[in-house]
Design an enzyme around this catalytic site. Structure first.
Site, PDB file in Angstrom:
ATOM      1  N   GLU A   1      -5.478  -4.882  10.565  1.00 24.49           N
ATOM      2  CA  GLU A   1      -4.452  -3.862  10.751  1.00 24.49           C
ATOM      3  C   GLU A   1      -4.724  -3.110  12.054  1.00 24.49           C
ATOM      4  OE1 GLU A   1      -2.436  -2.738   6.805  1.00 24.49           O
ATOM      5  OE2 GLU A   1      -4.150  -1.430   7.088  1.00 24.49           O
TER       6      GLU A   1
ATOM      7  N   SER B   1       3.371  -2.203  10.318  1.00 20.48           N
ATOM      8  CA  SER B   1       4.814  -2.280  10.559  1.00 20.48           C
ATOM      9  C   SER B   1       5.407  -3.646  10.229  1.00 20.48           C
ATOM     10  CB  SER B   1       5.142  -1.872  11.997  1.00 20.48           C
ATOM     11  OG  SER B   1       4.761  -0.525  12.219  1.00 20.48           O
TER      12      SER B   1
ATOM     13  N   HIS C   1      -9.522   1.203   4.883  1.00 18.61           N
ATOM     14  CA  HIS C   1      -8.240   1.393   5.579  1.00 18.61           C
ATOM     15  C   HIS C   1      -8.487   2.347   6.754  1.00 18.61           C
ATOM     16  CE1 HIS C   1      -4.191   2.637   6.541  1.00 18.61           C
ATOM     17  NE2 HIS C   1      -3.789   1.532   5.933  1.00 18.61           N
TER      18      HIS C   1
ATOM     19  N   GLU D   1      -6.938   4.776   7.823  1.00 26.38           N
ATOM     20  CA  GLU D   1      -6.734   6.202   7.523  1.00 26.38           C
ATOM     21  C   GLU D   1      -7.979   6.790   6.869  1.00 26.38           C
ATOM     22  OE1 GLU D   1      -2.998   5.637   5.486  1.00 26.38           O
ATOM     23  OE2 GLU D   1      -2.134   5.010   7.401  1.00 26.38           O
TER      24      GLU D   1
ATOM     25  N   ASN E   1       0.864  -1.176   0.000  1.00 27.68           N
ATOM     26  CA  ASN E   1       0.000   0.000   0.000  1.00 27.68           C
ATOM     27  C   ASN E   1       0.904   1.230   0.000  1.00 27.68           C
ATOM     28  OD1 ASN E   1      -1.789   2.057   0.527  1.00 27.68           O
ATOM     29  ND2 ASN E   1      -2.302   1.374   2.615  1.00 27.68           N
TER      30      ASN E   1
ATOM     31  N   GLY F   1       2.451   2.241  10.763  1.00 35.42           N
ATOM     32  CA  GLY F   1       3.414   3.332  10.604  1.00 35.42           C
ATOM     33  C   GLY F   1       4.121   3.715  11.889  1.00 35.42           C
TER      34      GLY F   1
ATOM     35  N   LYS G   1       0.103   4.227  -0.243  1.00 39.85           N
ATOM     36  CA  LYS G   1      -0.541   5.409   0.356  1.00 39.85           C
ATOM     37  C   LYS G   1      -0.309   6.623  -0.556  1.00 39.85           C
ATOM     38  CE  LYS G   1      -0.197   3.233   4.818  1.00 39.85           C
ATOM     39  NZ  LYS G   1      -0.198   3.351   6.272  1.00 39.85           N
TER      40      LYS G   1
HETATM   41  P1  PGA Z   1       2.816   0.228   7.656  1.00 38.09           P
HETATM   42  O1  PGA Z   1       1.355   0.452   7.028  1.00 38.09           O
HETATM   43  O2  PGA Z   1       3.354  -1.051   7.098  1.00 38.09           O
HETATM   44  O3  PGA Z   1       3.589   1.437   7.236  1.00 38.09           O
HETATM   45  O4  PGA Z   1       2.630   0.150   9.136  1.00 38.09           O
HETATM   46  C1  PGA Z   1       0.478  -0.616   6.825  1.00 38.09           C
HETATM   47  C2  PGA Z   1      -0.815  -0.099   6.243  1.00 38.09           C
HETATM   48  O5  PGA Z   1      -1.312   0.930   6.692  1.00 38.09           O
HETATM   49  O6  PGA Z   1      -1.402  -0.711   5.313  1.00 38.09           O
END
Ligand code: PGA
Length: 248
Positions: free
Chosen positions: A167, A211, A96, A98, A8, A173, A10
């Site tokens: 997640e 992560s 997601h 976010e 992803n 992140g 983003k």
């Molecule tokens: P990350 O993000 O691997 O940077 O923690 C995962 C995601 O939000 O899909």
């Protein structure tokens, strides 16, 4: 079950950055992981066509980071499922965290997006996950069950063509990965909810995200109910993403 590793991106990238990343992924020959793992990347909408074209023949599929519930019409700024399938896009991430938090997407909207994706030949990757406050309040199962239930209710019996990504919001992140045991426990819970809802859901891939890095991927993917990963930060580095895909 064959593993699935999805990057992803983003809101990252540029034409030059993407070209370099794709060259790195191609050089890593991820197609060679094909018998064990499917691999996909989800760039921002504006780059989907270009990235899909550049990845043709590489064995790496392309996904979007969202999809509209509408098929077409006066919905300024939205991107419809038929447009995505027209570009050869295979997956659509929906819900997601976010988008749930910054765009106040509700469980029902996310479920409707999953339904729209399926209607237009896309495989929805439905994200669920609890915040740190929810985990500390012992609400993890209640939260992911609620998020998943909206999808189950909206799709009815047809759960065979979805992907679910667990997640935990506190792990995205932040560099704080759920331990393999923590992730496995939630995955087993999700698996049980899915199979209780429909026999067709027994083979739904359950991805872990939050992560995931080259040094923790293998342990996570070795858990019985973790069928792959949704990778954020590490998907922006060809070597890291390739290492994670190889760990699958
Ligand atoms: P990350 O993000 O691997 O940077 O923690 C995962 C995601 O939000 O899909």
């Amino acid at each position: 079950m064959k593993k699935l590793v999805v990057g992803n991106w983003k809101m990252h990238g540029s034409r030059a950055f993407n070209a370099e990343l794709i060259n790195g992924l191609k050089a890593a020959d991820l197609g060679a992981t094909a018998p064990r793992a499917s691999v996909a990347v989800c760039p921002p909408f504006v780059y989907l066509g270009e990235v899909a074209a550049a990845l043709q023949g590489s064995g790496i599929a392309v996904g979007s980071q969202d999809v509209s519930v509408q098929a077409q019409g006066a919905y300024t700024g939205e991107v419809a499922g038929p447009m995505l399938s027209d570009l050869g896009v295979k997956y659509a991430i929906v819900g997601h965290s976010e988008r749930r938090s910054y765009h106040t997407e509700s469980d029902q909207l996310v479920a409707d997006k999953a339904k729209a994706a399926l209607a237009h030949g896309l495989t929805p990757i439905v994200c669920v996950g609890e915040t740190l406050a929810e985990r500390e309040a012992d609400q993890t199962e209640a939260v992911v069950a609620r998020q998943l239930q909206a999808v189950i209710d909206t799709l009815g019996g047809d759960l065979s063509r979805i992907v679910v990504a667990y997640e935990p919001v506190w792990a995205i992140g932040t560099g704080k990965t759920a331990s393999p045991e923590q992730a496995q426990a939630v995955h087993a819970f999700l698996r049980a909810r899915l199979t209780a809802a429909s026999a067709s859901a027994a083979s739904v891939p359950l991805l872990y995200g939050g992560s995931v890095k080259p040094d923790n991927a293998a342990q996570l993917f070795a858990q019985p109910d973790i069928d792959g990963g949704l990778i954020g930060g590490a998907a922006l580095k060809a070597a890291d993403f390739a290492a994670i895909a190889r760990a699958a």
